[in-house]
Write a protein that holds these residues in place. Structure first.
Motif, PDB file in Angstrom:
ATOM      1  N   ILE A 124     -36.714 -22.989  -7.565  1.00 18.42           N
ATOM      2  CA  ILE A 124     -36.197 -21.621  -7.560  1.00 18.42           C
ATOM      3  C   ILE A 124     -35.803 -21.206  -8.975  1.00 18.42           C
ATOM      4  CG2 ILE A 124     -34.370 -20.124  -6.699  1.00 18.42           C
ATOM      5  CD1 ILE A 124     -36.455 -20.936  -4.636  1.00 18.42           C
ATOM      6  N   LEU A 125     -35.182 -22.134  -9.695  1.00 18.21           N
ATOM      7  CA  LEU A 125     -34.814 -21.857 -11.087  1.00 18.21           C
ATOM      8  C   LEU A 125     -36.049 -21.624 -11.940  1.00 18.21           C
ATOM      9  CD1 LEU A 125     -32.608 -21.669 -13.243  1.00 18.21           C
ATOM     10  CD2 LEU A 125     -32.748 -24.157 -13.500  1.00 18.21           C
ATOM     11  N   GLY A 126     -37.079 -22.462 -11.751  1.00 13.81           N
ATOM     12  CA  GLY A 126     -38.327 -22.264 -12.492  1.00 13.81           C
ATOM     13  C   GLY A 126     -38.996 -20.950 -12.144  1.00 13.81           C
ATOM     14  N   GLY A 127     -38.931 -20.566 -10.855  1.00 14.27           N
ATOM     15  CA  GLY A 127     -39.523 -19.293 -10.446  1.00 14.27           C
ATOM     16  C   GLY A 127     -38.768 -18.092 -10.973  1.00 14.27           C
ATOM     17  N   SER A 128     -37.484 -18.259 -11.274  1.00 13.64           N
ATOM     18  CA  SER A 128     -36.705 -17.164 -11.846  1.00 13.64           C
ATOM     19  C   SER A 128     -36.920 -17.041 -13.350  1.00 13.64           C
ATOM     20  CB  SER A 128     -35.206 -17.379 -11.559  1.00 13.64           C
ATOM     21  OG  SER A 128     -34.963 -17.425 -10.175  1.00 13.64           O
ATOM     22  N   TYR A 129     -37.379 -18.116 -13.971  1.00 17.26           N
ATOM     23  CA  TYR A 129     -37.600 -18.094 -15.420  1.00 17.26           C
ATOM     24  C   TYR A 129     -39.041 -17.748 -15.764  1.00 17.26           C
ATOM     25  CZ  TYR A 129     -37.512 -19.492 -20.315  1.00 17.26           C
ATOM     26  OH  TYR A 129     -37.613 -19.492 -21.682  1.00 17.26           O
ATOM     27  N   TRP A 130     -39.998 -18.382 -15.062  1.00 12.12           N
ATOM     28  CA  TRP A 130     -41.419 -18.096 -15.281  1.00 12.12           C
ATOM     29  C   TRP A 130     -41.923 -17.229 -14.140  1.00 12.12           C
ATOM     30  CZ3 TRP A 130     -40.520 -23.691 -15.879  1.00 12.12           C
ATOM     31  CH2 TRP A 130     -40.429 -24.082 -17.216  1.00 12.12           C
ATOM     32  N   TYR A 131     -42.555 -16.135 -14.463  1.00 17.05           N
ATOM     33  CA  TYR A 131     -43.110 -15.253 -13.441  1.00 17.05           C
ATOM     34  C   TYR A 131     -44.574 -15.584 -13.150  1.00 17.05           C
ATOM     35  CZ  TYR A 131     -38.933 -12.436 -14.240  1.00 17.05           C
ATOM     36  OH  TYR A 131     -37.627 -12.006 -14.353  1.00 17.05           O
ATOM     37  N   LYS A 132     -45.298 -16.085 -14.148  1.00 18.85           N
ATOM     38  CA  LYS A 132     -46.703 -16.424 -13.961  1.00 18.85           C
ATOM     39  C   LYS A 132     -46.861 -17.931 -13.797  1.00 18.85           C
ATOM     40  CE  LYS A 132     -48.444 -12.502 -16.674  1.00 18.85           C
ATOM     41  NZ  LYS A 132     -49.271 -12.087 -17.834  1.00 18.85           N
ATOM     42  N   LYS A 133     -47.493 -18.309 -12.671  1.00 16.40           N
ATOM     43  CA  LYS A 133     -47.716 -19.729 -12.340  1.00 16.40           C
ATOM     44  C   LYS A 133     -46.426 -20.545 -12.431  1.00 16.40           C
ATOM     45  CE  LYS A 133     -52.581 -19.778 -13.747  1.00 16.40           C
ATOM     46  NZ  LYS A 133     -52.659 -18.329 -14.019  1.00 16.40           N
ATOM     47  N   PRO A 134     -45.350 -20.093 -11.790  1.00 18.86           N
ATOM     48  CA  PRO A 134     -44.064 -20.798 -11.912  1.00 18.86           C
ATOM     49  C   PRO A 134     -44.090 -22.197 -11.300  1.00 18.86           C
ATOM     50  CG  PRO A 134     -43.934 -19.136 -10.206  1.00 18.86           C
ATOM     51  CD  PRO A 134     -45.259 -18.936 -10.875  1.00 18.86           C
ATOM     52  N   PHE A 135     -44.849 -22.370 -10.197  1.00 21.00           N
ATOM     53  CA  PHE A 135     -44.858 -23.682  -9.543  1.00 21.00           C
ATOM     54  C   PHE A 135     -45.434 -24.748 -10.467  1.00 21.00           C
ATOM     55  CE2 PHE A 135     -47.166 -26.912  -7.118  1.00 21.00           C
ATOM     56  CZ  PHE A 135     -46.135 -27.455  -6.371  1.00 21.00           C
ATOM     57  N   PHE A 136     -46.572 -24.465 -11.067  1.00 14.61           N
ATOM     58  CA  PHE A 136     -47.224 -25.458 -11.918  1.00 14.61           C
ATOM     59  C   PHE A 136     -46.420 -25.702 -13.199  1.00 14.61           C
ATOM     60  CE2 PHE A 136     -50.708 -23.689  -9.368  1.00 14.61           C
ATOM     61  CZ  PHE A 136     -51.200 -24.862  -8.819  1.00 14.61           C
ATOM     62  N   LYS A 137     -45.812 -24.650 -13.735  1.00 14.61           N
ATOM     63  CA  LYS A 137     -45.002 -24.822 -14.937  1.00 14.61           C
ATOM     64  C   LYS A 137     -43.748 -25.646 -14.632  1.00 14.61           C
ATOM     65  CE  LYS A 137     -46.555 -20.598 -17.255  1.00 14.61           C
ATOM     66  NZ  LYS A 137     -46.159 -19.264 -17.775  1.00 14.61           N
ATOM     67  N   THR A 138     -43.117 -25.381 -13.488  1.00 24.39           N
ATOM     68  CA  THR A 138     -41.940 -26.162 -13.111  1.00 24.39           C
ATOM     69  C   THR A 138     -42.317 -27.610 -12.829  1.00 24.39           C
ATOM     70  OG1 THR A 138     -40.979 -24.168 -12.108  1.00 24.39           O
ATOM     71  CG2 THR A 138     -39.996 -26.284 -11.518  1.00 24.39           C
ATOM     72  N   LEU A 139     -43.417 -27.805 -12.093  1.00 28.56           N
ATOM     73  CA  LEU A 139     -43.880 -29.158 -11.797  1.00 28.56           C
ATOM     74  C   LEU A 139     -44.224 -29.913 -13.070  1.00 28.56           C
ATOM     75  CD1 LEU A 139     -44.714 -31.295  -9.711  1.00 28.56           C
ATOM     76  CD2 LEU A 139     -46.979 -30.216  -9.655  1.00 28.56           C
ATOM     77  N   GLY A 140     -44.887 -29.243 -14.006  1.00 22.03           N
ATOM     78  CA  GLY A 140     -45.227 -29.882 -15.267  1.00 22.03           C
ATOM     79  C   GLY A 140     -43.995 -30.255 -16.078  1.00 22.03           C
ATOM     80  N   THR A 141     -43.000 -29.356 -16.082  1.00 22.28           N
ATOM     81  CA  THR A 141     -41.767 -29.634 -16.817  1.00 22.28           C
ATOM     82  C   THR A 141     -41.022 -30.825 -16.220  1.00 22.28           C
ATOM     83  OG1 THR A 141     -41.564 -27.296 -17.421  1.00 22.28           O
ATOM     84  CG2 THR A 141     -39.581 -28.663 -17.589  1.00 22.28           C
ATOM     85  N   LEU A 142     -40.908 -30.855 -14.888  1.00 21.19           N
ATOM     86  CA  LEU A 142     -40.220 -31.964 -14.226  1.00 21.19           C
ATOM     87  C   LEU A 142     -40.968 -33.283 -14.429  1.00 21.19           C
ATOM     88  CD1 LEU A 142     -39.148 -30.291 -10.855  1.00 21.19           C
ATOM     89  CD2 LEU A 142     -37.755 -30.723 -12.876  1.00 21.19           C
ATOM     90  N   THR A 143     -42.301 -33.217 -14.395  1.00 24.82           N
ATOM     91  CA  THR A 143     -43.096 -34.424 -14.625  1.00 24.82           C
ATOM     92  C   THR A 143     -42.893 -34.945 -16.043  1.00 24.82           C
ATOM     93  OG1 THR A 143     -44.770 -33.657 -13.041  1.00 24.82           O
ATOM     94  CG2 THR A 143     -45.421 -35.401 -14.583  1.00 24.82           C
ATOM     95  N   ASN A 164     -27.787 -24.381 -10.070  1.00 21.28           N
ATOM     96  CA  ASN A 164     -29.155 -23.878 -10.236  1.00 21.28           C
ATOM     97  C   ASN A 164     -29.320 -22.503  -9.615  1.00 21.28           C
ATOM     98  OD1 ASN A 164     -29.977 -26.165 -11.615  1.00 21.28           O
ATOM     99  ND2 ASN A 164     -30.738 -27.201  -9.784  1.00 21.28           N
ATOM    100  N   TRP A 165     -28.690 -22.289  -8.459  1.00 20.37           N
ATOM    101  CA  TRP A 165     -28.778 -20.972  -7.838  1.00 20.37           C
ATOM    102  C   TRP A 165     -28.012 -19.933  -8.655  1.00 20.37           C
ATOM    103  CZ3 TRP A 165     -31.942 -19.048  -4.403  1.00 20.37           C
ATOM    104  CH2 TRP A 165     -32.607 -19.906  -3.534  1.00 20.37           C
ATOM    105  N   TRP A 166     -26.859 -20.307  -9.182  1.00 19.37           N
ATOM    106  CA  TRP A 166     -26.104 -19.379 -10.030  1.00 19.37           C
ATOM    107  C   TRP A 166     -26.910 -19.020 -11.278  1.00 19.37           C
ATOM    108  CZ3 TRP A 166     -24.525 -20.348 -15.060  1.00 19.37           C
ATOM    109  CH2 TRP A 166     -23.729 -19.353 -15.655  1.00 19.37           C
ATOM    110  N   LEU A 167     -27.522 -20.022 -11.896  1.00 14.91           N
ATOM    111  CA  LEU A 167     -28.308 -19.776 -13.094  1.00 14.91           C
ATOM    112  C   LEU A 167     -29.543 -18.933 -12.769  1.00 14.91           C
ATOM    113  CD1 LEU A 167     -28.495 -20.311 -16.119  1.00 14.91           C
ATOM    114  CD2 LEU A 167     -29.743 -22.429 -15.619  1.00 14.91           C
ATOM    115  N   SER A 168     -30.135 -19.162 -11.607  1.00 14.52           N
ATOM    116  CA  SER A 168     -31.285 -18.356 -11.178  1.00 14.52           C
ATOM    117  C   SER A 168     -30.880 -16.895 -11.025  1.00 14.52           C
ATOM    118  CB  SER A 168     -31.842 -18.896  -9.860  1.00 14.52           C
ATOM    119  OG  SER A 168     -32.273 -20.225  -9.992  1.00 14.52           O
ATOM    120  N   TYR A 169     -29.718 -16.665 -10.424  1.00 12.18           N
ATOM    121  CA  TYR A 169     -29.241 -15.285 -10.273  1.00 12.18           C
ATOM    122  C   TYR A 169     -28.930 -14.659 -11.623  1.00 12.18           C
ATOM    123  CZ  TYR A 169     -26.297 -11.342  -9.004  1.00 12.18           C
ATOM    124  OH  TYR A 169     -25.762 -10.082  -8.899  1.00 12.18           O
ATOM    125  N   ARG A 170     -28.376 -15.448 -12.524  1.00  7.00           N
ATOM    126  CA  ARG A 170     -28.077 -14.933 -13.860  1.00  7.00           C
ATOM    127  C   ARG A 170     -29.368 -14.514 -14.567  1.00  7.00           C
ATOM    128  NH1 ARG A 170     -24.257 -15.079 -17.945  1.00  7.00           N
ATOM    129  NH2 ARG A 170     -25.081 -15.370 -20.050  1.00  7.00           N
TER     130      ARG A 170
END
Length: 209
Positions: free
Chosen positions: A113-132, A188-194
């Motif tokens: 959710i945090l990654g989706g709030s920061y990246w709008y394009k391809k957020p899943f793959f960018k978040t997955l790549g960052t976590l990996t 993470n939810w607070w930061l996503s809202y911010r």
């Protein structure tokens, strides 16, 4: 935040006659309750389709069992079923192990959710790549620390832990895990809202918060 991928979508969404908290809660319900309902409906339809197609094939009786029921029963499974209530020679309460497991999953969901709030394009793959990448770096760092400390250092550290943390039980560790993952989930939810409240039509290239 799929409805904010393009500039036009951001304009339309940000101009809706609703407060930012209402818009964020709407997206929150979509990716939590909505996702759970969608998965359950899809699994139910798949189960119905499987039963409709079973008479067409000569399959063993095992295939006539309900897959959906087995999947739902797995939601309450934890290590006690595999280890008889013992792990690392320490007993623990089953409900606490399940609660810690769910807290971890909810925390992991909040990272996306945090990654989706920061990246709008391809957020899943960018978040997955960052976590990996973070996982790989932590693994390499851990190996380097262990090799630097050596066997004697690890043995001394284990003896120090055993001497100073005899009061620590597996139930207490699980309780700390629940508290840890719950706290960081809220963060993470607070930061996503911010991040969402600071959304702009033209997103800056270098924006942290």
């Amino acid at each position: 935040m799929e409805n904010m991928i393009t500039k036009e979508k951001r304009i339309a969404f940000l101009m809706l006659p609703a407060t930012m908290i209402e818009k964020f809660v709407a997206r929150f319900l979509l990716v939590t309750v909505g996702l759970a309902v969608a998965v359950f409906v899809a699994a139910s339809l798949a189960e119905i389709t499987r039963y409709l197609l079973l008479p067409l094939f000569n399959v063993p009786e095992t295939f006539h069992q309900s897959v959906l029921y087995n999947l739902l029963s797995m939601l309450s499974a934890d290590g006690e079923q595999a280890y008889g209530g013992y792990a690392m020679n320490m007993s623990y309460q089953k409900w606490l192990g399940e609660l810690c497991g769910w807290a971890f999953l909810v925390w992991l969901h909040s990272l996306y959710i945090l990654g989706g709030s920061y990246w709008y394009k391809k957020p899943f793959f960018k978040t997955l790549g960052t976590l990996t990448l973070i996982s790989i770096l932590c693994s390499v760092l851990s190996v380097q620390i262990i090799s630097w400390v050596g066997d004697d250092g690890m043995r001394s550290f284990a003896e120090w832990l055993e001497a100073n943390f005899q009061w620590m039980t597996l139930n207490k560790l699980l309780s700390l895990g629940v508290a840890f993952f719950s706290a960081f989930t809220l963060f993470n939810w607070w930061l996503s809202y911010r991040l969402f409240t600071r959304s702009q039509v033209v997103k800056p290239k270098f924006r942290l918060l």
